[in-house]
Design a protein around this motif. Structure first.
Motif, PDB file in Angstrom:
ATOM      1  N   ALA A  90       2.654  14.793 -11.522  1.00  0.00           N
ATOM      2  CA  ALA A  90       2.759  14.929 -12.977  1.00  0.00           C
ATOM      3  C   ALA A  90       1.468  15.454 -13.596  1.00  0.00           C
ATOM      4  CB  ALA A  90       3.126  13.583 -13.602  1.00  0.00           C
ATOM      5  N   GLY A  91       0.417  15.564 -12.794  1.00  0.00           N
ATOM      6  CA  GLY A  91      -0.857  16.079 -13.295  1.00  0.00           C
ATOM      7  C   GLY A  91      -1.707  15.038 -14.000  1.00  0.00           C
ATOM      8  N   LEU A  92      -1.393  13.756 -13.822  1.00  0.00           N
ATOM      9  CA  LEU A  92      -2.127  12.698 -14.507  1.00  0.00           C
ATOM     10  C   LEU A  92      -3.217  12.074 -13.643  1.00  0.00           C
ATOM     11  CD1 LEU A  92       0.871  10.951 -16.269  1.00  0.00           C
ATOM     12  CD2 LEU A  92      -0.813  12.509 -17.271  1.00  0.00           C
ATOM     13  N   VAL A  93      -3.139  12.315 -12.333  1.00  0.00           N
ATOM     14  CA  VAL A  93      -4.083  11.727 -11.388  1.00  0.00           C
ATOM     15  C   VAL A  93      -4.564  12.816 -10.437  1.00  0.00           C
ATOM     16  CG1 VAL A  93      -4.198  10.149  -9.398  1.00  0.00           C
ATOM     17  CG2 VAL A  93      -3.105   9.407 -11.497  1.00  0.00           C
ATOM     18  N   ARG A  94      -5.816  12.717 -10.030  1.00  0.00           N
ATOM     19  CA  ARG A  94      -6.329  13.658  -9.033  1.00  0.00           C
ATOM     20  C   ARG A  94      -6.810  12.871  -7.810  1.00  0.00           C
ATOM     21  NH1 ARG A  94     -11.492  15.551 -12.625  1.00  0.00           N
ATOM     22  NH2 ARG A  94     -12.434  13.492 -12.795  1.00  0.00           N
ATOM     23  N   GLU A  95      -6.834  13.546  -6.683  1.00  0.00           N
ATOM     24  CA  GLU A  95      -7.202  12.928  -5.415  1.00  0.00           C
ATOM     25  C   GLU A  95      -8.443  13.617  -4.863  1.00  0.00           C
ATOM     26  OE1 GLU A  95      -5.107  12.276  -1.058  1.00  0.00           O
ATOM     27  OE2 GLU A  95      -4.244  13.685  -2.483  1.00  0.00           O
ATOM     28  N   ARG A  96      -9.340  12.806  -4.303  1.00  0.00           N
ATOM     29  CA  ARG A  96     -10.548  13.344  -3.687  1.00  0.00           C
ATOM     30  C   ARG A  96     -10.778  12.594  -2.377  1.00  0.00           C
ATOM     31  NH1 ARG A  96     -15.876  11.525  -4.439  1.00  0.00           N
ATOM     32  NH2 ARG A  96     -15.071  10.206  -6.085  1.00  0.00           N
ATOM     33  N   ARG A 119       0.821  -1.207   0.000  1.00  0.00           N
ATOM     34  CA  ARG A 119       0.000   0.000   0.000  1.00  0.00           C
ATOM     35  C   ARG A 119       0.861   1.265   0.000  1.00  0.00           C
ATOM     36  NH1 ARG A 119      -5.536   0.637   3.002  1.00  0.00           N
ATOM     37  NH2 ARG A 119      -5.829   2.872   2.792  1.00  0.00           N
ATOM     38  N   PRO A 120       1.947   1.321   0.829  1.00  0.00           N
ATOM     39  CA  PRO A 120       2.818   2.501   0.770  1.00  0.00           C
ATOM     40  C   PRO A 120       3.464   2.698  -0.605  1.00  0.00           C
ATOM     41  CG  PRO A 120       3.208   1.321   2.810  1.00  0.00           C
ATOM     42  CD  PRO A 120       2.308   0.451   1.955  1.00  0.00           C
ATOM     43  N   ALA A 121       3.787   1.604  -1.279  1.00  0.00           N
ATOM     44  CA  ALA A 121       4.376   1.709  -2.624  1.00  0.00           C
ATOM     45  C   ALA A 121       3.360   2.290  -3.602  1.00  0.00           C
ATOM     46  CB  ALA A 121       4.864   0.349  -3.108  1.00  0.00           C
ATOM     47  N   VAL A 122       2.106   1.839  -3.504  1.00  0.00           N
ATOM     48  CA  VAL A 122       1.054   2.381  -4.365  1.00  0.00           C
ATOM     49  C   VAL A 122       0.886   3.865  -4.090  1.00  0.00           C
ATOM     50  CG1 VAL A 122      -1.424   2.328  -4.857  1.00  0.00           C
ATOM     51  CG2 VAL A 122      -0.149   0.189  -4.680  1.00  0.00           C
ATOM     52  N   SER A 123       0.912   4.252  -2.820  1.00  0.00           N
ATOM     53  CA  SER A 123       0.787   5.669  -2.460  1.00  0.00           C
ATOM     54  C   SER A 123       1.909   6.499  -3.070  1.00  0.00           C
ATOM     55  CB  SER A 123       0.793   5.830  -0.937  1.00  0.00           C
ATOM     56  OG  SER A 123      -0.376   5.282  -0.381  1.00  0.00           O
ATOM     57  N   GLN A 124       3.111   5.952  -3.085  1.00  0.00           N
ATOM     58  CA  GLN A 124       4.236   6.675  -3.694  1.00  0.00           C
ATOM     59  C   GLN A 124       4.031   6.836  -5.196  1.00  0.00           C
ATOM     60  OE1 GLN A 124       7.748   4.559  -2.523  1.00  0.00           O
ATOM     61  NE2 GLN A 124       7.764   5.433  -0.470  1.00  0.00           N
ATOM     62  N   HIS A 125       3.560   5.796  -5.856  1.00  0.00           N
ATOM     63  CA  HIS A 125       3.300   5.891  -7.296  1.00  0.00           C
ATOM     64  C   HIS A 125       2.205   6.914  -7.566  1.00  0.00           C
ATOM     65  CE1 HIS A 125       5.974   2.779  -8.689  1.00  0.00           C
ATOM     66  NE2 HIS A 125       5.493   1.936  -7.797  1.00  0.00           N
ATOM     67  N   LEU A 126       1.176   6.911  -6.744  1.00  0.00           N
ATOM     68  CA  LEU A 126       0.096   7.883  -6.902  1.00  0.00           C
ATOM     69  C   LEU A 126       0.597   9.303  -6.689  1.00  0.00           C
ATOM     70  CD1 LEU A 126      -2.761   5.965  -5.103  1.00  0.00           C
ATOM     71  CD2 LEU A 126      -2.704   6.596  -7.531  1.00  0.00           C
ATOM     72  N   ARG A 127       1.503   9.478  -5.752  1.00  0.00           N
ATOM     73  CA  ARG A 127       2.073  10.806  -5.496  1.00  0.00           C
ATOM     74  C   ARG A 127       2.793  11.322  -6.742  1.00  0.00           C
ATOM     75  NH1 ARG A 127       5.271   9.657  -1.251  1.00  0.00           N
ATOM     76  NH2 ARG A 127       3.397   9.440  -0.017  1.00  0.00           N
ATOM     77  N   VAL A 128       3.566  10.457  -7.372  1.00  0.00           N
ATOM     78  CA  VAL A 128       4.290  10.843  -8.591  1.00  0.00           C
ATOM     79  C   VAL A 128       3.314  11.164  -9.716  1.00  0.00           C
ATOM     80  CG1 VAL A 128       5.874  10.014 -10.388  1.00  0.00           C
ATOM     81  CG2 VAL A 128       6.382   9.570  -7.976  1.00  0.00           C
TER      82      VAL A 128
END
Length: 90
Positions: free
Chosen positions: A40-46, A27-36
């Motif tokens: 980069a402006g490719l993913v948004r968080e809600r 899960r922490p690894a996924v969070s790091q990928h999501l942060r990147v």
């Protein structure tokens, strides 16, 4: 792994835990990928309650598409020029 995270998000907003369960990483690894991807402006968080949901940022994809089209056009133009020069030498 980052590409797989991104591909999972194409189906719609997804929490980190669900992404981590679908991938062979923590899960922490996924969070790091999501942060990147977010940086980069490719993913948004809600945030919904205590959970963070992530999904694809359409504006970021549009910018990426334009960049790739411009780059690909340049590459093809350079290739065409190189072929024409080679033909002139022959």
């Amino acid at each position: 792994t980052r590409r797989k995270v991104f591909e999972h998000l194409r189906t719609g907003p997804t929490p980190v835990g669900e992404l981590a369960a679908a991938l062979p990483v923590s899960r922490p690894a996924v969070s790091q990928h999501l942060r990147v991807l977010r940086k980069a402006g490719l993913v948004r968080e809600r945030r919904v309650g205590r959970r963070n949901f992530y999904d694809v940022e359409p504006a970021g994809l549009d910018a990426l598409r334009r960049y790739l089209e411009e780059t690909w056009s340049q590459v093809l133009g350079d290739f065409k020029t190189a072929i024409e020069r080679e033909d002139e030498r022959s």
